[in-house]
Scaffold this motif. Structure first.
Motif, PDB file in Angstrom:
ATOM      1  N   VAL A  30      18.847  49.485 -32.280  1.00  0.00           N
ATOM      2  CA  VAL A  30      19.085  49.975 -33.637  1.00  0.00           C
ATOM      3  C   VAL A  30      18.254  49.153 -34.616  1.00  0.00           C
ATOM      4  CG1 VAL A  30      21.125  48.520 -34.070  1.00  0.00           C
ATOM      5  CG2 VAL A  30      20.865  50.684 -35.277  1.00  0.00           C
ATOM      6  N   GLN A  31      18.002  47.885 -34.260  1.00  0.00           N
ATOM      7  CA  GLN A  31      17.119  47.027 -35.056  1.00  0.00           C
ATOM      8  C   GLN A  31      16.729  45.813 -34.233  1.00  0.00           C
ATOM      9  OE1 GLN A  31      19.667  46.048 -38.431  1.00  0.00           O
ATOM     10  NE2 GLN A  31      20.263  44.124 -37.485  1.00  0.00           N
ATOM     11  N   TYR A  32      15.718  45.092 -34.724  1.00  0.00           N
ATOM     12  CA  TYR A  32      15.270  43.838 -34.123  1.00  0.00           C
ATOM     13  C   TYR A  32      15.563  42.711 -35.108  1.00  0.00           C
ATOM     14  CZ  TYR A  32      12.712  46.928 -30.921  1.00  0.00           C
ATOM     15  OH  TYR A  32      12.374  47.887 -30.011  1.00  0.00           O
ATOM     16  N   GLU A  33      14.633  42.419 -36.017  1.00  0.00           N
ATOM     17  CA  GLU A  33      14.877  41.339 -36.990  1.00  0.00           C
ATOM     18  C   GLU A  33      15.720  41.811 -38.159  1.00  0.00           C
ATOM     19  OE1 GLU A  33      11.378  40.050 -39.226  1.00  0.00           O
ATOM     20  OE2 GLU A  33      10.294  41.780 -38.434  1.00  0.00           O
ATOM     21  N   GLY A  34      15.789  43.132 -38.397  1.00  0.00           N
ATOM     22  CA  GLY A  34      16.591  43.653 -39.492  1.00  0.00           C
ATOM     23  C   GLY A  34      16.043  44.972 -39.988  1.00  0.00           C
ATOM     24  N   LEU A  35      16.938  45.881 -40.336  1.00  0.00           N
ATOM     25  CA  LEU A  35      16.546  47.225 -40.757  1.00  0.00           C
ATOM     26  C   LEU A  35      15.571  47.181 -41.939  1.00  0.00           C
ATOM     27  CD1 LEU A  35      18.877  50.293 -41.176  1.00  0.00           C
ATOM     28  CD2 LEU A  35      17.248  49.720 -42.953  1.00  0.00           C
ATOM     29  N   THR A  36      15.888  46.403 -42.964  1.00  0.00           N
ATOM     30  CA  THR A  36      15.063  46.376 -44.175  1.00  0.00           C
ATOM     31  C   THR A  36      13.662  45.851 -43.879  1.00  0.00           C
ATOM     32  OG1 THR A  36      17.010  46.075 -45.560  1.00  0.00           O
ATOM     33  CG2 THR A  36      14.892  45.512 -46.533  1.00  0.00           C
ATOM     34  N   GLN A  37      13.572  44.789 -43.089  1.00  0.00           N
ATOM     35  CA  GLN A  37      12.259  44.222 -42.756  1.00  0.00           C
ATOM     36  C   GLN A  37      11.420  45.224 -41.964  1.00  0.00           C
ATOM     37  OE1 GLN A  37      15.257  42.733 -42.452  1.00  0.00           O
ATOM     38  NE2 GLN A  37      15.066  40.498 -42.247  1.00  0.00           N
ATOM     39  N   GLU A  38      12.065  45.934 -41.041  1.00  0.00           N
ATOM     40  CA  GLU A  38      11.340  46.909 -40.224  1.00  0.00           C
ATOM     41  C   GLU A  38      10.908  48.108 -41.063  1.00  0.00           C
ATOM     42  OE1 GLU A  38      14.030  47.493 -36.851  1.00  0.00           O
ATOM     43  OE2 GLU A  38      14.294  45.314 -36.822  1.00  0.00           O
ATOM     44  N   HIS A  39      11.778  48.538 -41.941  1.00  0.00           N
ATOM     45  CA  HIS A  39      11.476  49.636 -42.863  1.00  0.00           C
ATOM     46  C   HIS A  39      10.258  49.271 -43.718  1.00  0.00           C
ATOM     47  CE1 HIS A  39      12.908  52.969 -45.649  1.00  0.00           C
ATOM     48  NE2 HIS A  39      12.073  52.315 -46.441  1.00  0.00           N
ATOM     49  N   GLU A  40      10.278  48.090 -44.287  1.00  0.00           N
ATOM     50  CA  GLU A  40       9.183  47.667 -45.167  1.00  0.00           C
ATOM     51  C   GLU A  40       7.882  47.454 -44.392  1.00  0.00           C
ATOM     52  OE1 GLU A  40      10.855  44.287 -47.137  1.00  0.00           O
ATOM     53  OE2 GLU A  40      11.901  45.515 -48.638  1.00  0.00           O
ATOM     54  N   ALA A  41       7.979  47.028 -43.133  1.00  0.00           N
ATOM     55  CA  ALA A  41       6.770  46.873 -42.308  1.00  0.00           C
ATOM     56  C   ALA A  41       6.074  48.217 -42.130  1.00  0.00           C
ATOM     57  CB  ALA A  41       7.137  46.277 -40.946  1.00  0.00           C
ATOM     58  N   VAL A  42       6.849  49.257 -41.872  1.00  0.00           N
ATOM     59  CA  VAL A  42       6.258  50.592 -41.689  1.00  0.00           C
ATOM     60  C   VAL A  42       5.674  51.117 -43.002  1.00  0.00           C
ATOM     61  CG1 VAL A  42       6.748  53.003 -41.081  1.00  0.00           C
ATOM     62  CG2 VAL A  42       7.756  51.147 -39.736  1.00  0.00           C
ATOM     63  N   ARG A  43       6.345  50.870 -44.110  1.00  0.00           N
ATOM     64  CA  ARG A  43       5.854  51.349 -45.409  1.00  0.00           C
ATOM     65  C   ARG A  43       4.573  50.620 -45.855  1.00  0.00           C
ATOM     66  NH1 ARG A  43       7.913  55.667 -45.373  1.00  0.00           N
ATOM     67  NH2 ARG A  43       9.973  56.241 -46.182  1.00  0.00           N
ATOM     68  N   THR A  44       4.436  49.366 -45.476  1.00  0.00           N
ATOM     69  CA  THR A  44       3.323  48.565 -46.008  1.00  0.00           C
ATOM     70  C   THR A  44       2.291  48.156 -44.966  1.00  0.00           C
ATOM     71  OG1 THR A  44       4.582  46.510 -45.698  1.00  0.00           O
ATOM     72  CG2 THR A  44       4.799  47.605 -47.833  1.00  0.00           C
ATOM     73  N   GLY A 229      17.547  52.294 -36.748  1.00  0.00           N
ATOM     74  CA  GLY A 229      18.041  52.177 -38.118  1.00  0.00           C
ATOM     75  C   GLY A 229      16.961  52.471 -39.135  1.00  0.00           C
ATOM     76  N   SER A 230      15.803  51.807 -38.989  1.00  0.00           N
ATOM     77  CA  SER A 230      14.719  52.046 -39.940  1.00  0.00           C
ATOM     78  C   SER A 230      14.093  53.416 -39.741  1.00  0.00           C
ATOM     79  CB  SER A 230      13.646  50.958 -39.826  1.00  0.00           C
ATOM     80  OG  SER A 230      13.068  50.929 -38.537  1.00  0.00           O
ATOM     81  N   ARG A 231      14.108  53.911 -38.515  1.00  0.00           N
ATOM     82  CA  ARG A 231      13.608  55.274 -38.268  1.00  0.00           C
ATOM     83  C   ARG A 231      14.377  56.272 -39.122  1.00  0.00           C
ATOM     84  NH1 ARG A 231      11.024  58.660 -34.396  1.00  0.00           N
ATOM     85  NH2 ARG A 231      12.279  60.386 -33.623  1.00  0.00           N
ATOM     86  N   LEU A 234      13.633  55.658 -43.007  1.00  0.00           N
ATOM     87  CA  LEU A 234      12.269  56.094 -43.315  1.00  0.00           C
ATOM     88  C   LEU A 234      12.186  57.620 -43.389  1.00  0.00           C
ATOM     89  CD1 LEU A 234      10.535  53.561 -40.946  1.00  0.00           C
ATOM     90  CD2 LEU A 234      10.014  53.718 -43.394  1.00  0.00           C
ATOM     91  N   ARG A 235      12.747  58.307 -42.395  1.00  0.00           N
ATOM     92  CA  ARG A 235      12.663  59.784 -42.394  1.00  0.00           C
ATOM     93  C   ARG A 235      13.456  60.354 -43.552  1.00  0.00           C
ATOM     94  NH1 ARG A 235      17.467  62.898 -42.471  1.00  0.00           N
ATOM     95  NH2 ARG A 235      19.060  61.508 -41.687  1.00  0.00           N
ATOM     96  N   PHE A 236      14.566  59.689 -43.891  1.00  0.00           N
ATOM     97  CA  PHE A 236      15.429  60.161 -44.975  1.00  0.00           C
ATOM     98  C   PHE A 236      14.725  60.046 -46.329  1.00  0.00           C
ATOM     99  CE2 PHE A 236      18.342  58.138 -48.127  1.00  0.00           C
ATOM    100  CZ  PHE A 236      18.918  59.304 -48.608  1.00  0.00           C
ATOM    101  N   GLU A 237      14.101  58.906 -46.595  1.00  0.00           N
ATOM    102  CA  GLU A 237      13.363  58.749 -47.853  1.00  0.00           C
ATOM    103  C   GLU A 237      12.249  59.783 -47.974  1.00  0.00           C
ATOM    104  OE1 GLU A 237      13.679  53.954 -48.820  1.00  0.00           O
ATOM    105  OE2 GLU A 237      11.792  54.799 -48.088  1.00  0.00           O
TER     106      GLU A 237
END
Length: 368
Positions: A30-44, A229-231, A234-237
Motif C-alpha cells: 500500500v506504501q513504502y516510505e509514505g503515501l505523500t512522498q510517493e505521490h509527490e515523487a510521481v508528480r515531480t 495508496g499513491s496510485r 494520483l488517479r483521483f486527482e
C-alpha cells in the motif's frame, strides 16, 4: 480464507520496505516510505508501481474486430494498429462489468487489460459472448508481469535501458518486442496518474531484474517505488475512475460522467439500448466533484445530505497531497449537482459542510 497471491515482485517489495496488504486477493504494497512522498515523487520526478495483478486477455481470430466492437462501448473501428482505447464492458441494463484498455495489435488480434478484482468475472463474461463469433479467447493473466513507471522523468529513465526511441511511442499507443535491459517487452504509454509514463509487460522471470535496473537507472532522477495508496490519490486527482467507486454494476458510464467513451452511434453493443434510453430520458443522478468546507475528509461510502434529506454518497475522497485540500467525488441526485451547491457529508456521527465543485482537480501532463 485463502492466502493472498504474490506477484513476481513480492520479494522486491519486502526489500524496499513495502507495507503489504491484501488487495483483490493479491499481496501488494500500500506504501513504502509514505503515501505523500510517493505521490509527490510521481508528480515531480518518477515512481514505479507493481501492477502485475492486472488481468490480460488475448482475443484473436477472423471476427476479432466484430467481437470487440460488440463487447465494448467505445468505437474500436477508429483505432490504428498498435493504438489503445479506454472503454467499458456493460451489462444489458447499462451497468458496468468492468472498465478496460483495448490494445489493437491488428484487426484480428486484440489484447485487453482488465482490473485485478474482476479477472474471473470478466473472463467468464468475455467467453460467454465470444461463442457467437469466430474468435479465440486466452486468459494470459497468470503469465504476465507488469511494471508501470510514471512521472515527468519516466521517459528519460526508461530510455537508459532500451535502444528503442521511446519518444516515438505516442499517448495511448504501444510497441511490441521492445528490448528493455535484455527482456522482451510490450510497452504502452497510457498511465493512471495524470503524468506521462509507460506500462511494461514481460515474462515473470525478468521481474526482479527489471525492477532493480529501473531503480538504478532512475537514481539520479530521484525515482521511488510507489504503492497502491499513491496510485489511488494520483488517479483521483487526475479525475480517473476506479471500478467499484465511480463505476460499478450499479453505476453506468453516463452517470459517472464518462459518456465520451460510450459511442451510442455505433452498431449494436451490449448495453446500448439501455444507455440510449438513459440518455434520452435524462440522468437522475451523476458523479460530481466535492470540496469540504468544514474540517474533515470525505471517505468512500459516506452519505451526502442537503435540505435534510439524503441525496447521495461519496465514491472517493482524500486529502489531496498536491492541492492540499479535502476533496472527493460523490454520486448526487441531479437537483444538487450544480457548481457551488451547498451539501453536507455525514462523517461518523457528525455532519460537515461541503460544496459541489468541478471534477477537474488537476491538470494532466500527458505526452501529446
Amino acid at each position: 480464507m485463502a492466502e493472498p497471491r504474490k506477484t513476481s515482485l513480492y520479494n522486491a517489495h519486502l526489500k524496499y520496505g513495502g507495507n503489504i496488504v491484501d488487495y483483490a486477493g493479491w499481496a501488494l504494497p500500500v506504501q513504502y516510505e509514505g503515501l505523500t512522498q510517493e505521490h509527490e515523487a510521481v508528480r515531480t520526478r518518477a515512481g514505479i508501481f507493481d501492477v502485475s495483478h492486472m488481468g490480460e486477455v488475448e482475443v484473436t481470430g477472423p471476427q476479432a474486430f466484430d467481437f470487440i466492437q460488440y463487447l465494448v462501448t467505445n468505437d474500436v473501428s477508429v483505432l490504428n494498429d498498435n493504438q489503445i482505447a479506454y472503454s467499458f464492458m456493460c451489462y444489458p441494463d447499462g451497468g458496468v462489468v468492468d472498465d478496460l484498455l483495448v490494445y489493437k495489435f491488428s484487426r484480428d488480434h486484440y489484447f485487453l487489460v482488465i482490473n485485478a478484482s474482476n479477472v474471473e468475472k470478466d473472463v467468464e463474461w468475455i467467453n460467454q459472448h465470444a461463442k457467437d463469433f469466430d474468435v479465440t479467447v486466452k486468459n494470459l493473466s497468470d503469465e504476465i508481469s507488469e511494471i508501470a513507471i510514471q512521472g515527468p522523468e519516466a521517459e528519460k529513465i526508461l530510455q537508459k535501458l532500451t535502444d528503442t526511441d521511446l519518444s516515438q511511442i505516442g499517448f495511448f499507443y504501444l510497441k511490441r518486442d521492445v528490448n528493455v535491459a535484455g527482456a522482451n517487452c510490450l510497452i504502452s504509454r497510457t498511465g493512471y496518474t495524470g503524468e506521462d509514463g509507460f506500462e511494461i509487460y514481460f515474462d515473470h522471470e525478468h521481474a526482479e531484474s527489471l525492477w532493480e535496473k529501473l531503480m538504478e537507472a532512475g537514481k539520479e532522477e530521484g525515482i521511488r517505488p510507489a504503492g497502491l495508496g499513491s496510485r489511488d490519490t494520483l488517479r483521483f486527482e487526475a479525475t480517473l475512475p476506479l471500478y467499484g467507486n465511480e463505476i460499478s454494476q450499479d453505476i453506468t458510464p453516463l452517470e459517472a460522467g464518462l459518456g465520451m467513451f460510450v459511442k451510442l452511434n455505433k452498431d449494436n453493443f451490449i448495453g446500448k439500448d439501455a444507455l440510449v434510453k438513459q440518455k434520452a430520458e435524462g440522468l437522475k443522478r451523476k458523479v460530481v466533484g466535492i470540496e469540504m468546507i468544514d474540517k474533515g475528509v470525505p471517505r468512500h461510502g459516506y452519505e451526502v445530505y442537503a435540505d435534510d434529506k439524503k441525496i447521495g454518497f461519496v465514491t472517493t475522497g482524500y486529502f489531496s497531497p498536491t492541492l492540499k485540500r479535502n476533496i472527493g467525488f460523490a454520486m448526487l441526485d441531479m437537483d444538487y449537482t450544480a457548481l457551488e451547491t451547498p451539501i453536507e457529508i455525514k462523517v461518523r456521527n457528525r455532519t460537515l459542510k461541503a460544496k459541489v465543485v468541478s471534477k477537474t482537480f488537476y491538470q494532466k501532463h500527458y505526452k501529446k
